[in-house]
Motif scaffolding. Sequence first.
Motif, PDB file in Angstrom:
ATOM      1  N   LEU A 172       0.835  -1.197   0.000  1.00 56.28           N
ATOM      2  CA  LEU A 172       0.000   0.000   0.000  1.00 56.28           C
ATOM      3  C   LEU A 172       0.873   1.251   0.000  1.00 56.28           C
ATOM      4  O   LEU A 172       0.568   2.241  -0.670  1.00 56.28           O
ATOM      5  N   ASP A 173       1.995   1.194   0.723  1.00 57.74           N
ATOM      6  CA  ASP A 173       2.926   2.328   0.758  1.00 57.74           C
ATOM      7  C   ASP A 173       3.632   2.525  -0.581  1.00 57.74           C
ATOM      8  O   ASP A 173       3.836   3.662  -1.029  1.00 57.74           O
ATOM      9  N   SER A 174       4.017   1.420  -1.218  1.00 62.89           N
ATOM     10  CA  SER A 174       4.846   1.517  -2.420  1.00 62.89           C
ATOM     11  C   SER A 174       4.038   1.737  -3.700  1.00 62.89           C
ATOM     12  O   SER A 174       4.498   2.408  -4.625  1.00 62.89           O
ATOM     13  N   ASN A 175       2.844   1.160  -3.764  1.00 65.81           N
ATOM     14  CA  ASN A 175       2.056   1.267  -5.000  1.00 65.81           C
ATOM     15  C   ASN A 175       0.567   1.311  -4.677  1.00 65.81           C
ATOM     16  O   ASN A 175      -0.181   0.371  -4.987  1.00 65.81           O
ATOM     17  N   PRO A 176       0.100   2.378  -4.062  1.00 66.76           N
ATOM     18  CA  PRO A 176      -1.309   2.448  -3.658  1.00 66.76           C
ATOM     19  C   PRO A 176      -2.279   2.356  -4.828  1.00 66.76           C
ATOM     20  O   PRO A 176      -3.367   1.779  -4.696  1.00 66.76           O
ATOM     21  N   ALA A 177      -1.919   2.910  -5.978  1.00 61.73           N
ATOM     22  CA  ALA A 177      -2.822   2.874  -7.129  1.00 61.73           C
ATOM     23  C   ALA A 177      -3.094   1.441  -7.572  1.00 61.73           C
ATOM     24  O   ALA A 177      -4.232   1.086  -7.933  1.00 61.73           O
ATOM     25  N   SER A 178      -2.056   0.591  -7.535  1.00 65.40           N
ATOM     26  CA  SER A 178      -2.220  -0.807  -7.913  1.00 65.40           C
ATOM     27  C   SER A 178      -3.131  -1.541  -6.936  1.00 65.40           C
ATOM     28  O   SER A 178      -3.981  -2.354  -7.330  1.00 65.40           O
ATOM     29  N   VAL A 179      -2.965  -1.256  -5.646  1.00 65.89           N
ATOM     30  CA  VAL A 179      -3.806  -1.877  -4.623  1.00 65.89           C
ATOM     31  C   VAL A 179      -5.261  -1.480  -4.808  1.00 65.89           C
ATOM     32  O   VAL A 179      -6.169  -2.321  -4.796  1.00 65.89           O
ATOM     33  N   ILE A 180      -5.497  -0.191  -5.003  1.00 72.07           N
ATOM     34  CA  ILE A 180      -6.862   0.308  -5.191  1.00 72.07           C
ATOM     35  C   ILE A 180      -7.496  -0.330  -6.419  1.00 72.07           C
ATOM     36  O   ILE A 180      -8.652  -0.779  -6.394  1.00 72.07           O
ATOM     37  N   ASN A 181      -6.735  -0.407  -7.506  1.00 76.24           N
ATOM     38  CA  ASN A 181      -7.257  -0.983  -8.744  1.00 76.24           C
ATOM     39  C   ASN A 181      -7.622  -2.454  -8.570  1.00 76.24           C
ATOM     40  O   ASN A 181      -8.654  -2.915  -9.069  1.00 76.24           O
ATOM     41  N   ARG A 182      -6.768  -3.197  -7.850  1.00 78.68           N
ATOM     42  CA  ARG A 182      -7.038  -4.623  -7.626  1.00 78.68           C
ATOM     43  C   ARG A 182      -8.320  -4.819  -6.826  1.00 78.68           C
ATOM     44  O   ARG A 182      -9.137  -5.685  -7.138  1.00 78.68           O
ATOM     45  N   ILE A 183      -8.501  -3.996  -5.785  1.00 76.65           N
ATOM     46  CA  ILE A 183      -9.704  -4.109  -4.953  1.00 76.65           C
ATOM     47  C   ILE A 183     -10.949  -3.759  -5.762  1.00 76.65           C
ATOM     48  O   ILE A 183     -11.965  -4.472  -5.721  1.00 76.65           O
ATOM     49  N   GLU A 184     -10.878  -2.672  -6.512  1.00 74.31           N
ATOM     50  CA  GLU A 184     -12.043  -2.254  -7.296  1.00 74.31           C
ATOM     51  C   GLU A 184     -12.395  -3.280  -8.363  1.00 74.31           C
ATOM     52  O   GLU A 184     -13.579  -3.526  -8.647  1.00 74.31           O
ATOM     53  N   THR A 185     -11.382  -3.920  -8.953  1.00 73.30           N
ATOM     54  CA  THR A 185     -11.619  -4.898 -10.012  1.00 73.30           C
ATOM     55  C   THR A 185     -12.154  -6.220  -9.466  1.00 73.30           C
ATOM     56  O   THR A 185     -13.094  -6.804 -10.025  1.00 73.30           O
ATOM     57  N   GLU A 186     -11.569  -6.688  -8.368  1.00 70.92           N
ATOM     58  CA  GLU A 186     -11.910  -8.022  -7.878  1.00 70.92           C
ATOM     59  C   GLU A 186     -13.073  -8.037  -6.887  1.00 70.92           C
ATOM     60  O   GLU A 186     -13.784  -9.046  -6.795  1.00 70.92           O
ATOM     61  N   LEU A 187     -13.278  -6.945  -6.145  1.00 71.14           N
ATOM     62  CA  LEU A 187     -14.342  -6.913  -5.143  1.00 71.14           C
ATOM     63  C   LEU A 187     -15.421  -5.894  -5.455  1.00 71.14           C
ATOM     64  O   LEU A 187     -16.606  -6.143  -5.234  1.00 71.14           O
ATOM     65  N   GLY A 188     -15.027  -4.729  -5.924  1.00 65.93           N
ATOM     66  CA  GLY A 188     -15.987  -3.671  -6.198  1.00 65.93           C
ATOM     67  C   GLY A 188     -16.492  -3.010  -4.923  1.00 65.93           C
ATOM     68  O   GLY A 188     -15.949  -3.211  -3.830  1.00 65.93           O
ATOM     69  N   PHE A 189     -17.543  -2.210  -5.067  1.00 64.60           N
ATOM     70  CA  PHE A 189     -18.134  -1.500  -3.930  1.00 64.60           C
ATOM     71  C   PHE A 189     -19.563  -1.983  -3.690  1.00 64.60           C
ATOM     72  O   PHE A 189     -20.236  -2.424  -4.622  1.00 64.60           O
ATOM     73  N   PRO A 190     -20.019  -1.932  -2.437  1.00 68.35           N
ATOM     74  CA  PRO A 190     -19.267  -1.518  -1.252  1.00 68.35           C
ATOM     75  C   PRO A 190     -18.317  -2.620  -0.804  1.00 68.35           C
ATOM     76  O   PRO A 190     -18.493  -3.793  -1.142  1.00 68.35           O
ATOM     77  N   CYS A 191     -17.323  -2.231  -0.037  1.00 68.09           N
ATOM     78  CA  CYS A 191     -16.409  -3.197   0.554  1.00 68.09           C
ATOM     79  C   CYS A 191     -15.976  -2.704   1.925  1.00 68.09           C
ATOM     80  O   CYS A 191     -16.161  -1.538   2.263  1.00 68.09           O
TER      81      CYS A 191
END
Length: 377
Positions: A172-191
């Motif tokens: 999360l510290d090194s690549n937050p954009a990648s983490v956010i993208n993975r969550i949005e793609t695999e889980l979506g909202f709400p989470c």
Amino acid sequence: MARRRLRVGVLFGGRSGEHQVSLHSARAVMNALEQAGHDVVPIGITPEGRWLVGGDPLLALSSGTVGTERPVTMLPEPGRTGLVSLPNREDAIEPLSGAPPIGSLDVLFPVLHGTYGEDGTVQGLFELAAVPYAGAGVLGSALGMDKVIQKTLWRGMGLPVVDYLSVHRAELDSNPASVINRIETELGFPCFTKPANLGSSVGVSKAHNTSELERGLTIAARYDSKLLVERGVDARELEVGVLGNADPIASTVGEILPGAEFYDYRAKYLDTGSQAIIPADVAPEVAAEVQRLAIAAFKAIDANGLARVDFFLERGTDRVYLNEINTMPGFTEISMYPKLWEASGVPFPELVSRIAELALERYAERSRNSTTYSVDE
């Protein structure tokens, strides 16, 4: 009344975000143990990790002012079933020369929630000291605390869990954009974002969009290096108490009606809007399935003594999902675990007596294990 009179050391407080909850739980547990006829030895642990006895440790921790309480420690040495005095100086690291144990304890009841109390760490000390203690052992406590590992275990055993991802603070510290993208793609909202190793909904947030997700991950990362992100489900929240060792039993099923959008720390302990419905208004077959899964989840993590198992009952499908297990659930005046057993015919004093007896039962069983080996056997 108690089956036999025990001298019970009750630990509370500790180095945890759930320190205050532990104080409230301990007050109720100690009162119930005394009502059951046991002798109670309060053992307070400060937020810095110092153990205190004598005086009024509960008052000292609640007020933040130490009075006549004195520092003690427990030696990782079998046969020393008491606490050893320490010099009453902040810079002291050596026990008093020849200091005797402060009384002998029959059993320890660690009413400790969260880190350094419910995660297997203090249980390791108890195992080294070879003393009976209430609740799960080292493995069961560690698995019960780590939500990522417990869900991975349950899913591997075919038990139903909601879709989730594990996120490490470093990524999360090194690549937050990648983490956010993975969550949005695999889980979506709400989470939901959660620290993997904490309870009482400390650090838990619900995200409906990217901005809330970023904020929730930041909050969760304050408390743990490993985070759990779960898909949100439109569901009722059910809870079950489990009691026992090798052959555990389940309580009646209860339901939580949160006073907020979800059952967060404020809704659990501060606000008055949440309601506990016991028994839950569910079909008999649903209740039976929830009880079956509670016992299966308890056994899967090698829990002992007690636990509260939480579930989601998805609206529209009536699918049951395991949410989490708490190996040392809250014992406050509004906590579900004692309420569930009260509704199941086990009043609070009898409940804590049974938990203490289960600790002794487990200790006797483990004492049968040999710790030496001879090639001549």
